[in-house]
Design a protein around this motif. Structure first.
Motif, PDB file in Angstrom:
ATOM      1  N   ILE A  78       0.813  -1.213   0.000  1.00  0.00           N
ATOM      2  CA  ILE A  78       0.000   0.000   0.000  1.00  0.00           C
ATOM      3  C   ILE A  78       0.850   1.269   0.000  1.00  0.00           C
ATOM      4  O   ILE A  78       0.422   2.309  -0.483  1.00  0.00           O
ATOM      5  N   ASP A  79       2.095   1.176   0.510  1.00  0.00           N
ATOM      6  CA  ASP A  79       2.977   2.349   0.514  1.00  0.00           C
ATOM      7  C   ASP A  79       3.554   2.643  -0.868  1.00  0.00           C
ATOM      8  O   ASP A  79       4.095   3.715  -1.106  1.00  0.00           O
ATOM      9  N   GLY A  80       3.432   1.706  -1.804  1.00  0.00           N
ATOM     10  CA  GLY A  80       3.889   1.909  -3.175  1.00  0.00           C
ATOM     11  C   GLY A  80       5.386   1.873  -3.374  1.00  0.00           C
ATOM     12  O   GLY A  80       5.886   2.143  -4.459  1.00  0.00           O
ATOM     13  N   VAL A  81       6.135   1.512  -2.344  1.00  0.00           N
ATOM     14  CA  VAL A  81       7.605   1.524  -2.435  1.00  0.00           C
ATOM     15  C   VAL A  81       8.096   0.292  -3.202  1.00  0.00           C
ATOM     16  O   VAL A  81       7.808  -0.838  -2.826  1.00  0.00           O
ATOM     17  N   ILE A  82       8.843   0.555  -4.253  1.00  0.00           N
ATOM     18  CA  ILE A  82       9.444  -0.512  -5.064  1.00  0.00           C
ATOM     19  C   ILE A  82      10.848  -0.821  -4.557  1.00  0.00           C
ATOM     20  O   ILE A  82      11.233  -1.976  -4.451  1.00  0.00           O
ATOM     21  N   ALA A  83      11.615   0.221  -4.224  1.00  0.00           N
ATOM     22  CA  ALA A  83      12.986   0.045  -3.706  1.00  0.00           C
ATOM     23  C   ALA A  83      13.432   1.330  -3.023  1.00  0.00           C
ATOM     24  O   ALA A  83      13.058   2.425  -3.439  1.00  0.00           O
ATOM     25  N   VAL A  99      12.357   4.540  -5.128  1.00  0.00           N
ATOM     26  CA  VAL A  99      11.534   4.317  -6.312  1.00  0.00           C
ATOM     27  C   VAL A  99      10.160   3.846  -5.833  1.00  0.00           C
ATOM     28  O   VAL A  99      10.061   2.922  -5.026  1.00  0.00           O
ATOM     29  N   VAL A 100       9.120   4.511  -6.329  1.00  0.00           N
ATOM     30  CA  VAL A 100       7.743   4.170  -5.966  1.00  0.00           C
ATOM     31  C   VAL A 100       6.920   3.991  -7.232  1.00  0.00           C
ATOM     32  O   VAL A 100       7.341   4.386  -8.323  1.00  0.00           O
ATOM     33  N   THR A 101       5.729   3.420  -7.083  1.00  0.00           N
ATOM     34  CA  THR A 101       4.827   3.367  -8.227  1.00  0.00           C
ATOM     35  C   THR A 101       4.453   4.805  -8.563  1.00  0.00           C
ATOM     36  O   THR A 101       4.454   5.678  -7.684  1.00  0.00           O
TER      37      THR A 101
END
Length: 180
Positions: free
Chosen positions: A54-59, A85-87
């Motif tokens: 839900i936080d959208g964090v990719i890295a 990096v996030v969505t």
């Protein structure tokens, strides 16, 4: 008694100075030995979360050289800094919109490289539906004369908000990659 005192002070002073000198040599040598290994060690590839929560964090803490075109960046401070990096549907303040490789053997000079980098970055097609206005700035990393001599020709183009955040990609959907 005064002779005894000055006799005692001189060897103690020399012993203290010698111990400090040995300690400094040891610290310098250890730092030189271990520091060089750390400086030349390759940075490991950052693991990207294929299914961000839900936080959208990719890295997180992604080095600049591991960013991919289309990456939306949270807390972006500059093109050479590590980024999260996030969505693109997650609040972010910048996006890597493209990269280019410059040609030529001769370094075009600081003004020439700056002008060409700006020209290349501004040539990238952006999504006409994106909220592009005067609140955005182009930022880019580009080769310096020193890195050019080592074969660096890469220009990385970022679009960053001067303040605030968005929840959309600035690139057309086919260019934005997996981060939309």
């Amino acid at each position: 008694m005064s002779q005894t005192r000055s006799w005692w002070r001189a060897p103690a002073l020399w012993a203290l100075l010698g111990a400090l000198g040995i300690m400094l040599i040891f610290i310098y040598g250890a730092n030189r030995f271990f520091g060089q290994d750390n400086a030349t060690a390759p940075v490991p590839e950052v693991t990207r979360n294929a299914s961000p929560g839900i936080d959208g964090v990719i890295a997180t803490n992604v080095p600049a050289d591991q960013l991919r075109v289309g990456d939306c960046l949270q807390g972006f401070n500059g093109p050479l800094e590590t980024s999260t990096v996030v969505t693109c549907l997650t609040a972010h303040n910048a996006q890597l919109i493209g990269t280019f490789t410059m040609d030529g053997e001769q370094f075009p000079g600081p003004a020439g490289i700056l002008s060409r980098s700006e020209e290349l970055c501004k040539s990238i097609a952006l999504d006409p539906a994106s909220p592009l206005d005067t609140g955005w700035s182009y930022q880019f990393s580009r080769p310096s004369e020193a890195t050019w001599k080592n074969g660096d020709r890469l220009v990385a183009c970022f679009l960053s908000l001067n303040e605030g955040s968005v929840r959309v990609s600035m690139l057309p959907s086919e260019s934005a990659g997996l981060n939309t």
